[in-house]
Write an enzyme that holds these catalytic residues in place. Structure first.
Site, short mmCIF file in Angstrom:
data_model
loop_
_atom_site.label_atom_id
_atom_site.label_comp_id
_atom_site.label_asym_id
_atom_site.label_seq_id
_atom_site.Cartn_x
_atom_site.Cartn_y
_atom_site.Cartn_z
N ASP A 34 -4.60 4.32 6.84
CA ASP A 34 -4.30 5.46 5.98
C ASP A 34 -4.02 6.70 6.82
OD1 ASP A 34 -6.31 7.33 3.54
OD2 ASP A 34 -4.20 7.43 4.14
N SER A 198 10.63 18.67 4.48
CA SER A 198 12.00 18.18 4.32
C SER A 198 12.86 19.34 3.80
CB SER A 198 12.03 17.03 3.31
OG SER A 198 13.36 16.80 2.86
C1 LIG Z 1 -5.41 8.06 -2.35
C2 LIG Z 1 -5.33 7.66 -0.91
C3 LIG Z 1 -6.66 7.15 -0.34
C4 LIG Z 1 -7.03 5.87 -1.08
C5 LIG Z 1 -6.43 4.68 -0.72
C6 LIG Z 1 -6.75 3.50 -1.41
C7 LIG Z 1 -7.66 3.53 -2.45
C8 LIG Z 1 -7.97 2.26 -3.22
C9 LIG Z 1 -8.29 1.14 -2.27
C10 LIG Z 1 -9.15 2.46 -4.16
C11 LIG Z 1 -6.75 1.89 -4.07
C12 LIG Z 1 -8.24 4.74 -2.81
C13 LIG Z 1 -7.93 5.92 -2.13
C14 LIG Z 1 -4.78 8.80 -0.09
N1 LIG Z 1 -4.89 8.47 1.32
N2 LIG Z 1 -4.45 9.43 2.16
C15 LIG Z 1 -5.49 10.11 -0.39
N3 LIG Z 1 -6.72 10.43 -0.03
N4 LIG Z 1 -6.93 11.69 -0.47
N5 LIG Z 1 -5.82 12.15 -1.04
N6 LIG Z 1 -4.92 11.17 -0.96
C16 LIG Z 1 -3.55 11.30 -1.41
C17 LIG Z 1 -3.51 11.50 -2.90
C18 LIG Z 1 -3.87 12.70 -3.46
C19 LIG Z 1 -3.82 12.88 -4.85
C20 LIG Z 1 -3.41 11.81 -5.63
C21 LIG Z 1 -3.08 10.60 -5.06
C22 LIG Z 1 -3.13 10.43 -3.69
O1 LIG Z 1 -2.74 9.73 -6.04
C23 LIG Z 1 -2.85 10.43 -7.28
O2 LIG Z 1 -3.26 11.77 -6.99
#
Ligand SMILES: C[C@H](Cc1ccc(C(C)(C)C)cc1)[C@H](NN)c1nnnn1Cc1ccc2c(c1)OCO2
Length: 330
Positions: A34, A198
């Site tokens: 990630d 961008s």
């Molecule tokens: C969401 C992921 C982190 C994660 C990945 C996988 C998972 C599951 C395994 C349970 C499926 C949960 C969490 C992201 N990583 N940088 C993240 N971590 N913190 N912010 N973001 C990006 C963001 C921020 C806001 C949003 C979003 C996204 O989707 C919808 O609203």
């Protein structure tokens, strides 16, 4: 040194899983790399059984090289509402032929339902900047930051693919992995992310370029492309039958709709083409009638998120040495 590890998409390319080996003897886990967070946490022998549902758990007690980092704890809340927390061990980590002998492994003592339900995912390896690591009282370095001094070049690359395995490479750029040239653009890491801007976008092969700066993060841990609502509205205006579906909290359209390609500009004269088919994420109903859009709004986040829908259309260089992001077609 250099390294290379395969990363495999799960259904609908929702996430990409990568093998990692922790401890002595090696315990093999599959984790979600990630680039939008900075904690390396795993399901563990300390995760309540009620919260474990098929995941492989790291057991520090079964590793002769594990050392508890006394007094250290962590807790993280992700933007999608998911969360986890726990304590910390130092142990050997091997990934893609690279080794680090005392990597901070954040062992989960609690995970939210979203993680429990993601049965193949044994944890997350954050490769954003250590500035936003959540271990207290002292922040820990990412796997890449620990390896960086020993790498041939202080960079890693992501080559995610649509519906097929790709690679994360460390310390080198594979010239066979992309076409044309790599365009580099500055990264602003002050918030701890691979954040870049961008200059604008184009909707469809015959569309007009829209000069409209989009500041966002290159985030392999987010499935979709989350952009300002003005861009999202403009895109779905070109998709017949598309509309905002409040029950799914996003834009939905008939799965048989024709989707325009979407071009993200990079630097002064380059752009990355996202093919129309990448702009459909997954069906929202069991009949496969309507599909959830791969591009959705970034409302409430504070910046855009160039997630997997975008990243899998490009060869991406995360260059920490020069604080820049490289993008190329492939
Ligand atoms: C969401 C992921 C982190 C994660 C990945 C996988 C998972 C599951 C395994 C349970 C499926 C949960 C969490 C992201 N990583 N940088 C993240 N971590 N913190 N912010 N973001 C990006 C963001 C921020 C806001 C949003 C979003 C996204 O989707 C919808 O609203």
């Amino acid at each position: 040194s250099t390294g290379s590890v395969v990363t495999t998409p799960q259904q609908y390319d929702v996430e990409y899983l990568t093998p990692v080996t922790i401890g002595t003897p090696g315990q093999n886990l599959e984790i979600d790399i990630d680039t939008g967070s900075s904690d390396f946490w795993v399901f563990s022998s300390e995760t309540p059984k009620s919260q474990v549902n098929g995941q492989t758990c790291y057991n520090p007690k079964k590793s002769s090289t594990a050392k508890k980092l006394d007094g250290a704890t962590w807790e993280i809340e992700y933007g999608d509402g998911s969360s986890s927390s726990g304590d910390v061990y130092l142990d050997k980590v091997k990934m893609g032929g690279l080794n680090f002998s005392s990597q901070a492994i954040e062992a989960a003592t609690r995970v939210s339902d979203e993680f429990t339900e993601d049965t193949n995912n044994d944890g997350l390896m954050g490769l954003a900047f250590g500035l936003i690591n959540q271990v207290r009282p002292q922040k820990q370095k990412t796997f890449f930051e620990n390896l960086q001094p020993s790498l041939d070049k202080p960079l890693f690359t992501a080559d995610l693919k649509s519906g097929a395995p790709g690679h994360f490479n460390f310390g080198y750029i594979d010239k066979n992995a992309y076409t044309g040239s790599i365009t580099y653009t500055p990264v602003n890491s002050t918030q701890g992310f691979w954040m870049w801007t961008s200059p604008g976008y184009t909707i469809g092969a015959s569309g007009k370029f829209k000069s409209s700066p989009i500041q966002g993060i290159a985030d392999t841990g987010t499935t979709l492309l989350l952009l300002p609502s003005s861009v999202v509205t403009a895109y779905y205006k070109k998709v017949s039958g598309a509309g905002y579906d409040s029950s799914n909290s996003g834009y939905v359209f008939p799965c048989d709709a024709t989707l325009p390609s979407f071009y993200v500009s990079v630097g002064d004269s380059a752009r990355i083409k996202i093919p129309g088919q990448y702009m459909s994420y997954a069906p929202v109903d069991s009949q496969g009638q309507n599909c959830f859009g791969g591009m959705q709004s970034d409302d409430g986040i504070g910046f855009s998120i160039f997630g997997d829908v975008f990243l899998k259309a490009a060869f991406v260089v995360f260059d920490a040495g020069k604080e820049r992001l490289g993008l190329a077609a492939k």
